[in-house]
Design a protein around this motif. Structure first.
Motif, PDB file in Angstrom:
ATOM      1  N   PHE A 171      25.340 -15.575  14.093  1.00  0.00           N
ATOM      2  CA  PHE A 171      25.310 -14.542  15.133  1.00  0.00           C
ATOM      3  C   PHE A 171      26.714 -14.115  15.575  1.00  0.00           C
ATOM      4  CE2 PHE A 171      25.401 -13.518  19.708  1.00  0.00           C
ATOM      5  CZ  PHE A 171      24.580 -12.409  19.731  1.00  0.00           C
ATOM      6  N   ALA A 172      27.565 -15.092  15.859  1.00  0.00           N
ATOM      7  CA  ALA A 172      28.894 -14.786  16.394  1.00  0.00           C
ATOM      8  C   ALA A 172      29.794 -14.091  15.367  1.00  0.00           C
ATOM      9  CB  ALA A 172      29.567 -16.072  16.887  1.00  0.00           C
ATOM     10  N   ASN A 173      29.467 -14.229  14.083  1.00  0.00           N
ATOM     11  CA  ASN A 173      30.329 -13.679  13.035  1.00  0.00           C
ATOM     12  C   ASN A 173      29.843 -12.351  12.448  1.00  0.00           C
ATOM     13  OD1 ASN A 173      32.172 -15.861  13.116  1.00  0.00           O
ATOM     14  ND2 ASN A 173      30.783 -17.106  11.872  1.00  0.00           N
ATOM     15  N   ILE A 174      28.699 -11.866  12.922  1.00  0.00           N
ATOM     16  CA  ILE A 174      28.153 -10.616  12.393  1.00  0.00           C
ATOM     17  C   ILE A 174      29.120  -9.438  12.576  1.00  0.00           C
ATOM     18  CG2 ILE A 174      26.330  -8.884  12.692  1.00  0.00           C
ATOM     19  CD1 ILE A 174      24.384 -11.212  13.142  1.00  0.00           C
ATOM     20  N   PRO A 175      29.682  -9.237  13.782  1.00  0.00           N
ATOM     21  CA  PRO A 175      30.623  -8.114  13.944  1.00  0.00           C
ATOM     22  C   PRO A 175      31.819  -8.206  12.997  1.00  0.00           C
ATOM     23  CG  PRO A 175      29.923  -8.944  16.084  1.00  0.00           C
ATOM     24  CD  PRO A 175      29.442  -9.930  15.068  1.00  0.00           C
ATOM     25  N   ASN A 176      32.386  -9.405  12.850  1.00  0.00           N
ATOM     26  CA  ASN A 176      33.539  -9.576  11.962  1.00  0.00           C
ATOM     27  C   ASN A 176      33.172  -9.308  10.512  1.00  0.00           C
ATOM     28  OD1 ASN A 176      35.249 -10.269  14.057  1.00  0.00           O
ATOM     29  ND2 ASN A 176      34.885 -12.465  13.856  1.00  0.00           N
ATOM     30  N   ALA A 177      31.968  -9.716  10.121  1.00  0.00           N
ATOM     31  CA  ALA A 177      31.516  -9.488   8.751  1.00  0.00           C
ATOM     32  C   ALA A 177      31.423  -7.993   8.465  1.00  0.00           C
ATOM     33  CB  ALA A 177      30.163 -10.160   8.527  1.00  0.00           C
ATOM     34  N   PHE A 178      30.877  -7.237   9.416  1.00  0.00           N
ATOM     35  CA  PHE A 178      30.762  -5.795   9.228  1.00  0.00           C
ATOM     36  C   PHE A 178      32.139  -5.140   9.209  1.00  0.00           C
ATOM     37  CE2 PHE A 178      30.011  -1.410  10.769  1.00  0.00           C
ATOM     38  CZ  PHE A 178      29.091  -0.999   9.821  1.00  0.00           C
ATOM     39  N   ALA A 179      32.994  -5.566  10.144  1.00  0.00           N
ATOM     40  CA  ALA A 179      34.349  -5.001  10.210  1.00  0.00           C
ATOM     41  C   ALA A 179      35.134  -5.284   8.932  1.00  0.00           C
ATOM     42  CB  ALA A 179      35.092  -5.570  11.422  1.00  0.00           C
ATOM     43  N   SER A 180      34.780  -6.381   8.254  1.00  0.00           N
ATOM     44  CA  SER A 180      35.477  -6.759   7.015  1.00  0.00           C
ATOM     45  C   SER A 180      34.915  -6.067   5.785  1.00  0.00           C
ATOM     46  CB  SER A 180      35.397  -8.284   6.833  1.00  0.00           C
ATOM     47  OG  SER A 180      36.037  -8.948   7.903  1.00  0.00           O
ATOM     48  N   GLY A 181      33.857  -5.262   5.974  1.00  0.00           N
ATOM     49  CA  GLY A 181      33.340  -4.484   4.860  1.00  0.00           C
ATOM     50  C   GLY A 181      31.947  -4.843   4.386  1.00  0.00           C
ATOM     51  N   THR A 182      31.288  -5.788   5.045  1.00  0.00           N
ATOM     52  CA  THR A 182      29.941  -6.183   4.636  1.00  0.00           C
ATOM     53  C   THR A 182      28.895  -5.263   5.271  1.00  0.00           C
ATOM     54  OG1 THR A 182      30.594  -8.511   4.468  1.00  0.00           O
ATOM     55  CG2 THR A 182      28.235  -8.046   4.619  1.00  0.00           C
ATOM     56  N   GLY A 183      28.081  -4.628   4.457  1.00  0.00           N
ATOM     57  CA  GLY A 183      26.980  -3.817   4.953  1.00  0.00           C
ATOM     58  C   GLY A 183      27.305  -2.348   5.166  1.00  0.00           C
ATOM     59  N   ASP A 184      26.264  -1.526   4.964  1.00  0.00           N
ATOM     60  CA  ASP A 184      26.363  -0.093   5.267  1.00  0.00           C
ATOM     61  C   ASP A 184      25.919   0.163   6.703  1.00  0.00           C
ATOM     62  OD1 ASP A 184      26.994   0.599   2.512  1.00  0.00           O
ATOM     63  OD2 ASP A 184      24.893   0.145   2.071  1.00  0.00           O
ATOM     64  N   TYR A 185      24.987  -0.676   7.156  1.00  0.00           N
ATOM     65  CA  TYR A 185      24.472  -0.591   8.517  1.00  0.00           C
ATOM     66  C   TYR A 185      24.430  -2.001   9.103  1.00  0.00           C
ATOM     67  CZ  TYR A 185      22.736   4.101   7.341  1.00  0.00           C
ATOM     68  OH  TYR A 185      22.635   5.418   6.956  1.00  0.00           O
ATOM     69  N   VAL A 186      24.549  -2.072  10.424  1.00  0.00           N
ATOM     70  CA  VAL A 186      24.501  -3.366  11.099  1.00  0.00           C
ATOM     71  C   VAL A 186      23.775  -3.213  12.434  1.00  0.00           C
ATOM     72  CG1 VAL A 186      26.739  -3.027  12.245  1.00  0.00           C
ATOM     73  CG2 VAL A 186      25.874  -5.356  11.862  1.00  0.00           C
ATOM     74  N   GLN A 187      23.103  -4.264  12.839  1.00  0.00           N
ATOM     75  CA  GLN A 187      22.423  -4.297  14.133  1.00  0.00           C
ATOM     76  C   GLN A 187      23.325  -5.053  15.097  1.00  0.00           C
ATOM     77  OE1 GLN A 187      18.562  -6.110  13.874  1.00  0.00           O
ATOM     78  NE2 GLN A 187      18.072  -5.829  16.034  1.00  0.00           N
ATOM     79  N   LEU A 188      23.853  -4.350  16.115  1.00  0.00           N
ATOM     80  CA  LEU A 188      24.839  -4.945  17.007  1.00  0.00           C
ATOM     81  C   LEU A 188      24.447  -4.830  18.479  1.00  0.00           C
ATOM     82  CD1 LEU A 188      28.259  -3.695  15.557  1.00  0.00           C
ATOM     83  CD2 LEU A 188      27.258  -5.980  15.310  1.00  0.00           C
ATOM     84  N   PHE A 189      24.870  -5.830  19.253  1.00  0.00           N
ATOM     85  CA  PHE A 189      24.769  -5.778  20.700  1.00  0.00           C
ATOM     86  C   PHE A 189      25.977  -5.030  21.254  1.00  0.00           C
ATOM     87  CE2 PHE A 189      21.726  -9.310  20.448  1.00  0.00           C
ATOM     88  CZ  PHE A 189      20.864  -8.995  21.486  1.00  0.00           C
TER      89      PHE A 189
END
Length: 330
Positions: A171-189
């Motif tokens: 959970f805590a690393n989802i934003p960093n993963a997206f910012a690093s290039g993982t995923g086309d879409y992300v579900q964020l708080f």
């Protein structure tokens, strides 16, 4: 009477009166565990900052436990008296045969708090655009992921078949993963979604809260034994929350942001205001502490759709509205 004796008597009286005053003004200490630190929980921080708990004679010690499992562990083992967490956790605990069930007694948020963020700007967004994409979702079994799947399926998308669904990121690393290039879409708080948008790292294209309808997304809960043994304390706690809910409903996003800013020192005030305005506009903050039966059933429908509902639990079994109704009728 000699001066010394009179002085001793006066000092004794002062000490006795002081002790009596301390006894009368002593606060009841409550250990409160929140599942995460989020602007989504604004009314709770308002209750703390505006002194609504103090007015009720409560001294609330707030701890952020970072995760539903850790929050429930704290509650069940006595590390917390009251927990602020998703209602689904009370169902999981009940399904495990708990002899002292966890009871939902006051609702804080009534929609999902996450947003769909795209890596690139999307003109005329439609949910169909997720098909074939890499979707960075939330933890399996958690409320955000279950709502995410519910909403996608509502729009004819099977996230497990129609997208490359990633949900093994902590959970805590989802934003960093997206910012690093993982995923086309992300579900964020929030405030991460708004911060990413401001920094050009992603763009909010849809709200899961708007799409999913009303659910008891985060509620205050306590063990049944604690509620039975501390009825007055629970009433005072709920009354303070209700005061905060009324205050949040009546105030502007700007005013609310100023009050809760101390809890988000690393977030710009303008971002806090933007997030609060977004949550207020979609009705995310519950305007009273009552968790109603329709919301409870909607929650179980969402869990069932995600294949995470261990058993359907009757509303009356894990929800107590008597305290909230009493507070509201005063």
């Amino acid at each position: 009477m000699k001066f010394r004796q009179l002085l001793i008597l006066m000092i004794s009286l002062i000490v006795v009166m002081g002790l009596a005053a301390c006894s009368q003004n002593s606060s009841q200490k409550i250990k409160l565990a929140e599942v995460t630190r989020s602007i989504f929980y604004a009314p709770q921080y308002v209750a703390l900052e505006k002194g609504f708990f103090a007015e009720e004679g409560l001294e609330v010690e707030l701890t952020t436990t970072w995760g539903g499992d850790k929050t429930m562990t704290a509650l069940l083992t006595g590390g917390a008296d009251i927990a602020l967490v998703g209602s689904e956790t009370s169902i999981y605990v009940h399904a495990q045969g708990a002899t002292d069930p966890v009871i939902n007694f006051a609702q804080l948020t009534q929609t999902d708090g996450t947003f769909l963020v795209a890596r690139e700007k999307v003109e005329n967004f439609s949910w169909e655009q997720l098909k074939g994409s890499t979707f960075l979702g939330q933890r399996k079994g958690g409320m955000p992921q279950m709502v995410g799947e519910f909403v996608l399926k509502k729009h004819g998308i099977d996230p497990h078949k129609d997208t490359n669904l990633i949900q093994n990121v902590d959970f805590a690393n989802i934003p960093n993963a997206f910012a690093s290039g993982t995923g086309d879409y992300v579900q964020l708080f929030e405030p991460t979604a708004s911060i990413f948008e401001k920094e050009g790292k992603g763009y909010i294209v849809a709200s899961f809260g708007t799409e999913s309808g009303h659910v008891p997304y985060t509620t205050f809960m306590a063990k049944k034994s604690f509620i039975n043994e501390n009825q007055e304390v629970i009433e005072k706690f709920t009354r303070a929350i209700y005061k905060a809910q009324i205050w949040v409903e009546e105030q502007s996003a700007s005013e609310i942001a100023k009050v809760i800013a101390p809890y988000f020192e690393d977030t710009d005030l303008s971002i806090i205001e933007t997030v609060i305005d977004r949550y207020k506009s979609q009705g995310s903050f519950a305007t009273n502490p009552i968790l109603d039966e329709e919301e409870w059933n909607n929650l179980q429908d969402i869990m069932d759709e995600a294949g995470e509902l261990p058993a359907r639990i009757d509303y009356q079994t894990l929800v107590n509205t008597q305290i909230a109704k009493k507070v509201m009728s005063e």
